[in-house]
Design a protein around this motif. Structure first.
Motif, PDB file in Angstrom:
ATOM      1  N   ALA A  91       0.819  -1.219   0.000  1.00  0.00           N
ATOM      2  CA  ALA A  91       0.000   0.000   0.000  1.00  0.00           C
ATOM      3  C   ALA A  91       0.850   1.266   0.000  1.00  0.00           C
ATOM      4  O   ALA A  91       0.406   2.319  -0.475  1.00  0.00           O
ATOM      5  CB  ALA A  91      -0.931  -0.004   1.205  1.00  0.00           C
ATOM      6  N   LYS A  92       2.092   1.194   0.507  1.00  0.00           N
ATOM      7  CA  LYS A  92       2.950   2.372   0.566  1.00  0.00           C
ATOM      8  C   LYS A  92       3.386   2.839  -0.810  1.00  0.00           C
ATOM      9  O   LYS A  92       3.719   4.003  -1.012  1.00  0.00           O
ATOM     10  CB  LYS A  92       4.205   2.071   1.401  1.00  0.00           C
ATOM     11  N   GLY A  93       3.410   1.934  -1.787  1.00  0.00           N
ATOM     12  CA  GLY A  93       3.854   2.307  -3.122  1.00  0.00           C
ATOM     13  C   GLY A  93       5.356   2.219  -3.260  1.00  0.00           C
ATOM     14  O   GLY A  93       6.080   1.957  -2.295  1.00  0.00           O
ATOM     15  N   ARG A  94       5.812   2.464  -4.463  1.00  0.00           N
ATOM     16  CA  ARG A  94       7.240   2.376  -4.745  1.00  0.00           C
ATOM     17  C   ARG A  94       7.837   3.761  -4.875  1.00  0.00           C
ATOM     18  O   ARG A  94       7.457   4.525  -5.766  1.00  0.00           O
ATOM     19  CB  ARG A  94       7.472   1.588  -6.036  1.00  0.00           C
ATOM     20  N   ALA A  95       8.758   4.083  -3.992  1.00  0.00           N
ATOM     21  CA  ALA A  95       9.431   5.380  -4.067  1.00  0.00           C
ATOM     22  C   ALA A  95      10.512   5.331  -5.137  1.00  0.00           C
ATOM     23  O   ALA A  95      11.021   4.266  -5.479  1.00  0.00           O
ATOM     24  CB  ALA A  95      10.045   5.720  -2.714  1.00  0.00           C
ATOM     25  N   GLY A  96      10.850   6.482  -5.665  1.00  0.00           N
ATOM     26  CA  GLY A  96      11.909   6.533  -6.668  1.00  0.00           C
ATOM     27  C   GLY A  96      11.525   7.409  -7.828  1.00  0.00           C
ATOM     28  O   GLY A  96      10.551   8.156  -7.791  1.00  0.00           O
ATOM     29  N   SER A  97      12.318   7.317  -8.881  1.00  0.00           N
ATOM     30  CA  SER A  97      12.144   8.179 -10.039  1.00  0.00           C
ATOM     31  C   SER A  97      10.804   7.940 -10.723  1.00  0.00           C
ATOM     32  O   SER A  97      10.414   6.800 -10.957  1.00  0.00           O
ATOM     33  CB  SER A  97      13.268   7.933 -11.052  1.00  0.00           C
ATOM     34  N   PRO A  98      10.058   9.009 -11.065  1.00  0.00           N
ATOM     35  CA  PRO A  98       8.821   8.845 -11.822  1.00  0.00           C
ATOM     36  C   PRO A  98       9.078   8.425 -13.257  1.00  0.00           C
ATOM     37  O   PRO A  98       8.152   8.115 -13.985  1.00  0.00           O
ATOM     38  CB  PRO A  98       8.195  10.242 -11.769  1.00  0.00           C
ATOM     39  N   PHE A  99      10.368   8.416 -13.673  1.00  0.00           N
ATOM     40  CA  PHE A  99      10.701   8.068 -15.049  1.00  0.00           C
ATOM     41  C   PHE A  99      11.107   6.607 -15.196  1.00  0.00           C
ATOM     42  O   PHE A  99      11.564   6.191 -16.244  1.00  0.00           O
ATOM     43  CB  PHE A  99      11.847   8.957 -15.547  1.00  0.00           C
ATOM     44  N   ARG A 100      10.971   5.828 -14.114  1.00  0.00           N
ATOM     45  CA  ARG A 100      11.331   4.417 -14.193  1.00  0.00           C
ATOM     46  C   ARG A 100      10.518   3.729 -15.287  1.00  0.00           C
ATOM     47  O   ARG A 100       9.313   3.893 -15.385  1.00  0.00           O
ATOM     48  CB  ARG A 100      11.064   3.748 -12.840  1.00  0.00           C
ATOM     49  N   SER A 101      11.195   2.957 -16.096  1.00  0.00           N
ATOM     50  CA  SER A 101      10.519   2.371 -17.252  1.00  0.00           C
ATOM     51  C   SER A 101      11.063   0.985 -17.543  1.00  0.00           C
ATOM     52  O   SER A 101      12.128   0.604 -17.070  1.00  0.00           O
ATOM     53  CB  SER A 101      10.685   3.269 -18.485  1.00  0.00           C
ATOM     54  N   ILE A 102      10.312   0.248 -18.315  1.00  0.00           N
ATOM     55  CA  ILE A 102      10.741  -1.058 -18.791  1.00  0.00           C
ATOM     56  C   ILE A 102      10.756  -1.003 -20.312  1.00  0.00           C
ATOM     57  O   ILE A 102       9.761  -0.688 -20.946  1.00  0.00           O
ATOM     58  CB  ILE A 102       9.778  -2.177 -18.339  1.00  0.00           C
ATOM     59  N   GLY A 103      11.884  -1.298 -20.909  1.00  0.00           N
ATOM     60  CA  GLY A 103      11.960  -1.332 -22.356  1.00  0.00           C
ATOM     61  C   GLY A 103      12.413  -0.014 -22.951  1.00  0.00           C
ATOM     62  O   GLY A 103      12.820   0.911 -22.252  1.00  0.00           O
ATOM     63  N   GLN A 104      12.337   0.076 -24.264  1.00  0.00           N
ATOM     64  CA  GLN A 104      12.821   1.236 -25.000  1.00  0.00           C
ATOM     65  C   GLN A 104      11.673   2.163 -25.370  1.00  0.00           C
ATOM     66  O   GLN A 104      10.650   1.724 -25.883  1.00  0.00           O
ATOM     67  CB  GLN A 104      13.543   0.768 -26.275  1.00  0.00           C
ATOM     68  N   LYS A 105      11.849   3.448 -25.125  1.00  0.00           N
ATOM     69  CA  LYS A 105      10.855   4.453 -25.479  1.00  0.00           C
ATOM     70  C   LYS A 105      11.378   5.283 -26.648  1.00  0.00           C
ATOM     71  O   LYS A 105      12.579   5.475 -26.802  1.00  0.00           O
ATOM     72  CB  LYS A 105      10.576   5.382 -24.287  1.00  0.00           C
ATOM     73  N   PHE A 106      10.433   5.802 -27.448  1.00  0.00           N
ATOM     74  CA  PHE A 106      10.829   6.553 -28.631  1.00  0.00           C
ATOM     75  C   PHE A 106      10.666   8.058 -28.435  1.00  0.00           C
ATOM     76  O   PHE A 106       9.926   8.524 -27.564  1.00  0.00           O
ATOM     77  CB  PHE A 106      10.048   6.069 -29.846  1.00  0.00           C
ATOM     78  N   CYS A 107      11.381   8.800 -29.258  1.00  0.00           N
ATOM     79  CA  CYS A 107      11.372  10.251 -29.244  1.00  0.00           C
ATOM     80  C   CYS A 107       9.945  10.769 -29.353  1.00  0.00           C
ATOM     81  O   CYS A 107       9.120  10.232 -30.090  1.00  0.00           O
ATOM     82  CB  CYS A 107      12.212  10.750 -30.417  1.00  0.00           C
TER      83      CYS A 107
END
Length: 330
Positions: A91-107
């Motif tokens: 319930a506390k959630g995951r602290a850290g960067s809001p930009f955490r991602s999985i995989g490759q993102k495009f421009c």
């Protein structure tokens, strides 16, 4: 409907044909299989293969069916030494960067076919360079410029297992593999044969995705059919276990499961549990296709092959993976 496996002419032997004819189009659709991309995607909702979203707010990973959180969050909870229950920790959630991602993102420049330099930057290196020269514009203002033009794709990473796009001109690899190769050279872990490195280096691990790229057609068909049989018999196959098997097969440069010997697996340092799984699959294939009870005990098994109709197509091995094929597992 999934597209059938495009076979190279020299691999069109009877046994390979039997395995490919036995691949079920419904199963291939379940794992979002594309014969040019060659990546197994684990679905979010399925009683055997399903990997639903982790319940921890802010986490983007999948979790095995019947587990409330992903392995990463479970390990964080155990290492924390907290007196919180798992439910309270979740319930506390995951602290850290809001930009955490999985995989490759495009421009984010409309129409641009190049990947971002980082998830946080949101634009490719070429557009980041132009943005840095645009006085004091914010990124949103830069993206709204009417004269902003997209850049074409540079092409796929040249590591055989990889399905990421290259982000920088003049490079042969995606940013992750370019960094890996550089680190290996600096640390003295690179043996000097870059061609072999390209053939044997693992893909960038992406949650709920397993790359079968860089494996021979025969071996791809065998692994897919093994996964199909296990799924039909309600035997779970975790994504990380299938990924490890594929990585070991690339290291061995094995043309087929049937060619593997125990000595090959020992030499490659295959762990005992993976050794058992691969041996079970190899034995089933050599026995003519009847897996017997092996699959119910956790072995991969080729099962009794059942023909499925399919037309034949040819693969373009140089094809660039589609933009939608990069990033989050489905």
């Amino acid at each position: 409907m999934a597209t059938p496996l495009p076979l190279a002419q020299e691999l069109r032997d009877v046994r390979t044909g039997e395995i490919i004819d036995a691949l079920d189009t419904d199963f291939l659709t379940l794992v979002s299989w594309d014969w040019n991309l060659r990546v197994v995607r684990y679905p979010k909702n399925h009683p055997v293969l399903g990997m639903p979203d982790c319940l921890v707010p802010g986490c983007v990973k999948g979790t095995p069916v019947s587990e409330p959180v992903c392995a990463s969050c479970m390990n964080r909870w155990r290492r924390s030494g907290s007196e919180l229950s798992l439910e309270e920790f979740t319930a506390k959630g995951r602290a850290g960067s809001p930009f955490r991602s999985i995989g490759q993102k495009f421009c984010e420049v409309p129409g641009c076919e190049r990947p971002r330099r980082t998830v946080a930057v949101r634009v490719c290196p070429a557009h980041q360079y132009h943005w840095s020269r645009s006085s004091d514009l914010t990124l949103e203002e830069f993206l709204e410029r009417p004269n902003l033009r997209p850049f074409p794709s540079i092409g796929p990473c040249q590591v055989a297992s990889c399905y990421r796009a290259r982000g920088r001109e003049g490079r042969r690899y995606c940013d992750v593999h370019a960094t890996r190769l550089g680190l290996a050279r600096r640390r003295g872990n690179f043996e000097g044969d870059e061609e072999r490195w390209r053939l044997t280096t693992p893909a960038v691990a992406v949650d709920r995705e397993v790359s079968l790229r860089g494996l021979p057609d025969r071996l791809v068909a065998e692994l897919l059919y093994c996964l199909q049989v296990r799924t039909t018999r309600e035997v779970k196959t975790r994504d990380h276990r299938l990924r490890q098997i594929c990585d070991q097969m690339r290291l061995l440069q094995a043309p087929s499961l049937e060619t593997l010997q125990d000595a090959d697996l020992d030499h490659a340092g295959v762990t005992t549990d993976l050794h058992m799984i691969i041996r079970g699959a190899r034995t089933a294939a050599s026995a003519g296709g009847d897996a017997g009870d092996g699959t119910s005990q956790g072995h991969l098994g080729l099962g009794r092959l059942r023909p499925q109709p399919h037309p034949e197509l040819h693969q373009d091995p140089s094809a660039t993976p589609p933009r939608g094929g990069q990033g989050l597992g489905l």
